[in-house]
Motif scaffolding. Structure first.
Motif, PDB file in Angstrom:
ATOM      1  N   UNK A  34     -23.660 -13.452  16.576  1.00  0.00           N
ATOM      2  CA  UNK A  34     -24.770 -13.812  17.471  1.00  0.00           C
ATOM      3  C   UNK A  34     -24.467 -15.150  18.142  1.00  0.00           C
ATOM      4  N   UNK A  35     -25.184 -15.456  19.212  1.00  0.00           N
ATOM      5  CA  UNK A  35     -25.052 -16.764  19.846  1.00  0.00           C
ATOM      6  C   UNK A  35     -25.631 -17.828  18.921  1.00  0.00           C
ATOM      7  N   UNK A  36     -25.240 -19.085  19.165  1.00  0.00           N
ATOM      8  CA  UNK A  36     -25.688 -20.189  18.322  1.00  0.00           C
ATOM      9  C   UNK A  36     -24.729 -20.401  17.163  1.00  0.00           C
ATOM     10  N   UNK A  37     -25.059 -21.344  16.296  1.00  0.00           N
ATOM     11  CA  UNK A  37     -24.230 -21.637  15.123  1.00  0.00           C
ATOM     12  C   UNK A  37     -24.197 -20.422  14.193  1.00  0.00           C
ATOM     13  N   UNK A  38     -23.016 -20.136  13.625  1.00  0.00           N
ATOM     14  CA  UNK A  38     -22.918 -19.012  12.692  1.00  0.00           C
ATOM     15  C   UNK A  38     -21.692 -19.212  11.816  1.00  0.00           C
ATOM     16  N   UNK A  39     -21.830 -19.002  10.505  1.00  0.00           N
ATOM     17  CA  UNK A  39     -20.715 -19.162   9.578  1.00  0.00           C
ATOM     18  C   UNK A  39     -20.409 -17.853   8.874  1.00  0.00           C
ATOM     19  N   UNK A  40     -19.125 -17.511   8.838  1.00  0.00           N
ATOM     20  CA  UNK A  40     -18.635 -16.398   8.026  1.00  0.00           C
ATOM     21  C   UNK A  40     -18.026 -16.995   6.771  1.00  0.00           C
ATOM     22  N   UNK A  41     -18.331 -16.430   5.633  1.00  0.00           N
ATOM     23  CA  UNK A  41     -17.783 -16.889   4.371  1.00  0.00           C
ATOM     24  C   UNK A  41     -17.041 -15.730   3.728  1.00  0.00           C
ATOM     25  N   UNK A  42     -15.814 -15.988   3.296  1.00  0.00           N
ATOM     26  CA  UNK A  42     -14.986 -14.941   2.688  1.00  0.00           C
ATOM     27  C   UNK A  42     -14.464 -15.425   1.341  1.00  0.00           C
ATOM     28  N   UNK A  43     -14.215 -14.467   0.440  1.00  0.00           N
ATOM     29  CA  UNK A  43     -13.706 -14.793  -0.887  1.00  0.00           C
ATOM     30  C   UNK A  43     -12.679 -13.741  -1.297  1.00  0.00           C
ATOM     31  N   UNK A  44     -11.550 -14.206  -1.825  1.00  0.00           N
ATOM     32  CA  UNK A  44     -10.522 -13.291  -2.313  1.00  0.00           C
ATOM     33  C   UNK A  44     -10.897 -12.773  -3.696  1.00  0.00           C
TER      34      UNK A  44
END
Length: 138
Positions: A34-44
């Protein structure tokens, strides 16, 4: 967050066929942000965590850069607000596999805590350079 299209894991060819970029011929997970601030977080599977914080130039605009952090090297530095930020190693690769940026030899106190990936197009970069040149006092 219903405006995010979260599609199933697919092949590189399938991702490219619907307008996403591919990298290496391995399974791809594609997401419309989406527009605006956005964080994806991933973990192995062994618990190593990385975040990709997409940031716009304005609060409701599309992302123009990505702040990247690796959280589990086990080292930190003080942040600007007095907290702690994780440090990590990174390198950039160019033609012929040459490493043009490599932080592995840096001392602990100056290892990066955020890697910033700029998402300017070549055209945007040229326009900004021309603007800066015209603003330079003579």
């Amino acid at each position: 967050m219903s405006d995010i299209r979260d599609l199933p894991v697919m092949t590189k060819a399938d991702a490219e066929a619907i307008g996403f970029a591919g990298f290496n011929d391995v399974p791809h997970k594609v997401i419309d942000l989406p527009d605006g601030d956005f964080t994806l977080s991933a973990k192995t599977s062994d618990g190593r965590r990385v975040t990709f914080s997409f940031q716009p130039h304005s609060p409701d605009g599309t992302a123009r850069f990505v702040d990247i952090q690796f959280h589990d090297r086990g080292t930190t530095i003080l942040s600007a607000d007095g907290g702690n930020m994780p440090t990590f190693n990174a390198f950039a690769i160019t033609k012929g596999g040459r490493h043009i940026v490599d932080t592995r030899a840096l001392t602990e106190g100056i290892k990066p805590s955020i890697l910033v990936l700029l998402m300017d197009t070549e055209e945007e970069e040229r326009a900004r350079a021309a603007m800066r040149k015209s603003e330079t006092p003579r």
